[in-house]
Design a protein around this motif. Structure first.
Motif, PDB file in Angstrom:
ATOM      1  N   LYS A 602      62.833  31.381 110.383  1.00  0.00           N
ATOM      2  CA  LYS A 602      62.082  31.338 111.643  1.00  0.00           C
ATOM      3  C   LYS A 602      62.920  30.732 112.761  1.00  0.00           C
ATOM      4  CE  LYS A 602      58.053  32.841 110.100  1.00  0.00           C
ATOM      5  NZ  LYS A 602      57.478  34.141 110.581  1.00  0.00           N
ATOM      6  N   LEU A 603      63.819  29.810 112.386  1.00  0.00           N
ATOM      7  CA  LEU A 603      64.666  29.155 113.383  1.00  0.00           C
ATOM      8  C   LEU A 603      65.902  29.978 113.735  1.00  0.00           C
ATOM      9  CD1 LEU A 603      64.482  25.476 112.051  1.00  0.00           C
ATOM     10  CD2 LEU A 603      63.320  26.432 114.059  1.00  0.00           C
ATOM     11  N   GLY A 604      66.035  31.161 113.128  1.00  0.00           N
ATOM     12  CA  GLY A 604      67.120  32.061 113.491  1.00  0.00           C
ATOM     13  C   GLY A 604      68.298  32.092 112.541  1.00  0.00           C
ATOM     14  N   THR A 605      68.246  31.344 111.441  1.00  0.00           N
ATOM     15  CA  THR A 605      69.336  31.370 110.457  1.00  0.00           C
ATOM     16  C   THR A 605      69.227  32.624 109.609  1.00  0.00           C
ATOM     17  OG1 THR A 605      69.308  28.955 110.365  1.00  0.00           O
ATOM     18  CG2 THR A 605      70.437  30.100 108.574  1.00  0.00           C
ATOM     19  N   ASP A 606      70.361  33.255 109.363  1.00  0.00           N
ATOM     20  CA  ASP A 606      70.368  34.444 108.512  1.00  0.00           C
ATOM     21  C   ASP A 606      70.213  34.014 107.057  1.00  0.00           C
ATOM     22  OD1 ASP A 606      70.770  36.426 110.503  1.00  0.00           O
ATOM     23  OD2 ASP A 606      72.866  35.840 110.641  1.00  0.00           O
TER      24      ASP A 606
END
Length: 648
Positions: A602-606
């Motif tokens: 959700k925080l943008g980490t793959d």
């Protein structure tokens, strides 16, 4: 003529020797003794006389150093540990001075312990335990734990436990020693009643008043029997002794024992909840770390591979500079090389590329961005389409047209409040017309914003902006039906002919993807290994806590052995506890690991979810309990019952 009576217990010249430093000490010295079924016998002696050692031998908790012990005519001197446990389970009941009740169990659960190891069904155990406790006046105390019972009530519970499997022989060690005189009289009256019912009672005491309740008194001093009136046949003939054949006991099967071990393990773990939570913590952190680290590693690898693959798997990348050397700043590739490569069979296009940093100005705004000078085929070859507007054409290249295509970030920076199409932007000191905005690409594998770019025709950009015509890279698109390795060889041969030396490097996209995948796999393995170390530390914590638990519960283990637990039963219980802790920690670790991974996503980490890391982490947690629980379980299973019962 009356048939000869087979003694329930017969000792022949029994010796028991203990090692005290370098010296052997004989505690029992040639004891011979016969006890008939149904007798009520008191063994009396002062402290240190050997009466407790004799009781341990009679109850098969200990072995004689030499001599012969016959039980119901069977020589038990050479029986194995498990065979002795089976004999204790089926024939003996123990009543201890200190009661030796399991602190975490209710009165009914304490009474049921011998029947657990006899394989009696749970329903039958409940019925039998309730009947015994009711008979002993404890019907209203079934669910009470030992700490909620008086001394007399606890002793009655221990008597009920001794009767659970029939109680052919009841061994009572100072049963009134911890009771007041009134309660002691009640217990002795109860023993007399049991003797009248046919139970063989052997009472160990130092109190002559207590011994007077028995039909027969045996005096022992310094390991030698000093006085014994002998067995009374008249008493035997007046009673109907309980025999081993009347006992309805059987060893439980593996799954029954496992179910009981699981139930007892849950009780033991919830009994010391705080320590259980601390034990779980190491496993939880380890499992959650493994899942999260592997998800991050797999996600990073997949992201990089997807980005590279999005450019097309049929691409060749040509860079300046000799093989195995950095090509930045070298001038070995020129636009004519790209034009020549474009003419080769099987080649769709060869696009020259040159880049640099420029300042964009429009509407009073300045923005530093990257300029990419390339050919009109760039958008198609790199699979990077224009979102709106158009890309420049081959004619724009040949005419040195000052047209440009903006990336999303650059467009928002210099034209935040208006449509950039048809607007002019000053690139350094050259004016360019914006004819299109290319679609968003996001961050590169190295973290650079690929959308912060302005793309211009190679000839006008290279000469008018960058002041150089040599190439930073050349991207070659191979026809989809062509052999990429054959095309690579053809490009290499052409450039060798043109340059005379191999001052360039060629790599195809497949080899790049393989290399990146291999590198990321190594990184994922490294991350997983770091996480696995925390799981290993958690396993060591499990072993440490289980060893402490064995030490704390040594007397409990002794009680279980006295009531018929075999080596396998004790080992199974402690292994089950270790595995249960690890499995529970594994489940919690999986849930936490997946939750953390979702949060990072959700925080943008793959991240990349797959079943294998979850199964691997949980499987490792389960095996951690099995491996690290084995040593404590083995230690518990091989304790000496006598030593275990004597522990504080």
């Amino acid at each position: 003529m009356t048939a000869p009576v087979t003694p329930v217990i017969e000792l022949r010249d029994i010796y028991r020797t203990f090692r005290n430093g370098d010296e052997d000490v004989d505690v029992l010295k040639g004891v011979s003794l016969t006890i008939l079924p149904g007798e009520f016998v008191a063994i009396v002696g002062a402290s240190g006389s050997g009466k407790s050692t004799l009781m341990n031998l009679l109850g098969c908790l200990d072995r004689p150093t030499r001599g012969q012990y016959l039980f119901n005519g069977q020589d038990v001197s050479a029986l194995s540990k498990d065979e002795l446990a089976a004999l204790r389970r089926d024939a003996f009941g123990f009543v201890f001075q200190s009661y030796n009740l399991l602190p975490g169990g209710t009165a009914r659960e304490n009474v049921e312990v011998p029947a657990v190891y006899a394989g009696v069904s749970r329903l039958e155990r409940h019925r039998r335990a309730e009947a015994l406790l009711t008979r002993l006046g404890l019907a209203d105390r079934l669910g009470h734990q030992p700490g909620q019972l008086s001394g007399g009530q606890q002793q009655r519970v221990s008597i009920a436990r001794a009767l659970m499997n029939g109680g052919q022989v009841i061994l009572a060690d100072e049963p009134t020693g911890a009771l007041d005189s009134h309660t002691g009289e009640e217990v002795m009256a109860l023993f007399a009643e049991l003797a009248a019912q046919g139970h063989t009672l052997i009472l160990i005491t130092h109190d002559a008043k207590v011994a007077a309740h028995a039909d027969r008194v045996i005096e022992i001093s310094d390991g030698v029997i000093m006085a014994d009136q002998g067995p009374s046949l008249s008493q035997y003939e007046q009673r109907t002794p309980i025999t081993a054949t009347s006992l309805n006991t059987r060893p439980g099967n593996f799954f029954t024992n496992l179910g009981e071990a699981l139930r007892m393990s849950l009780s033991a773990l919830t009994g010391n909840l705080f320590r259980t939570v601390l034990t779980l913590l190491g496993i939880v952190i380890g499992v959650a770390s493994v899942i999260t680290m592997l998800a991050i590693g797999d996600g990073a690898r997949q992201s990089i591979v997807d980005r590279i693959s999005s450019m097309g798997s049929n691409l060749l990348l040509v860079r300046p500079g000799a093989p195995n050397q950095r090509g930045w700043g070298t001038t070995t590739l020129i636009p004519e090389d790209a034009y020549a490569v474009s003419e080769l069979p099987g080649i769709v296009a060869a696009i020259p590329e040159q880049s640099g940093t420029v300042t964009l100005r429009a509407g009073g705004r300045d923005h530093s961005s990257e300029v990419m000078a390339t050919s009109s085929a760039f958008s198609a070859v790199r699979s990077w389409p224009v979102e709106y507007g158009s890309f420049f054409t081959r004619e724009d290249e040949l005419d040195f047209a000052s047209v440009a295509v903006l990336g999303q970030t650059a467009a928002k920076a210099v034209f935040p409040d208006q449509d950039p199409l048809g607007q002019y932007v000053m690139v350094d000191n050259v004016l360019f017309l914006v004819i299109g905005v290319i679609s968003s690409r996001g961050a590169s594998p190295m973290g650079r914003d690929e959308d912060d770019v302005i793309i211009v025709p190679f000839e006008s950009g290279g000469v008018r902006l960058l002041g150089r015509r040599y190439l930073r890279t050349m991207t070659v698109a191979v026809a989809s039906d062509a052999d990429i390795y054959a095309a690579q060889q053809a490009v290499q041969d052409l450039l060798l002919r043109r340059h005379g030396v191999e001052d360039f490097q060629i790599r195809n996209m497949e080899s790049i993807i393989e290399s990146v995948t291999e590198t990321q796999n190594t990184m994922t393995l490294l991350l997983g290994s770091i996480a696995a170390i925390s799981l290993l530390v958690g396993g060591i914590g499990v072993m440490n806590i289980m060893l402490v638990s064995v030490t704390e519960r040594t007397r409990e283990i002794g009680v279980r052995m006295a009531t018929g637990a075999r080596t396998g039963n004790i080992m199974q219980q402690f292994l089950t506890e270790a595995v249960l802790v690890s499995a529970l920690g594994g489940v919690l670790g999986v849930l936490i690991g997946l939750s953390v991974t979702l949060m990072l996503e959700k925080l943008g980490t793959d991240v990349a979810f797959s079943a294998m890391p979850v199964m691997l982490a949980f499987g490792c947690a389960f095996m951690t309990g099995l491996v690290f629980g084995y040593l404590p379980a083995r230690k518990a299973a091989h304790l000496d019952p006598v030593v275990a019962l004597a522990s504080e």
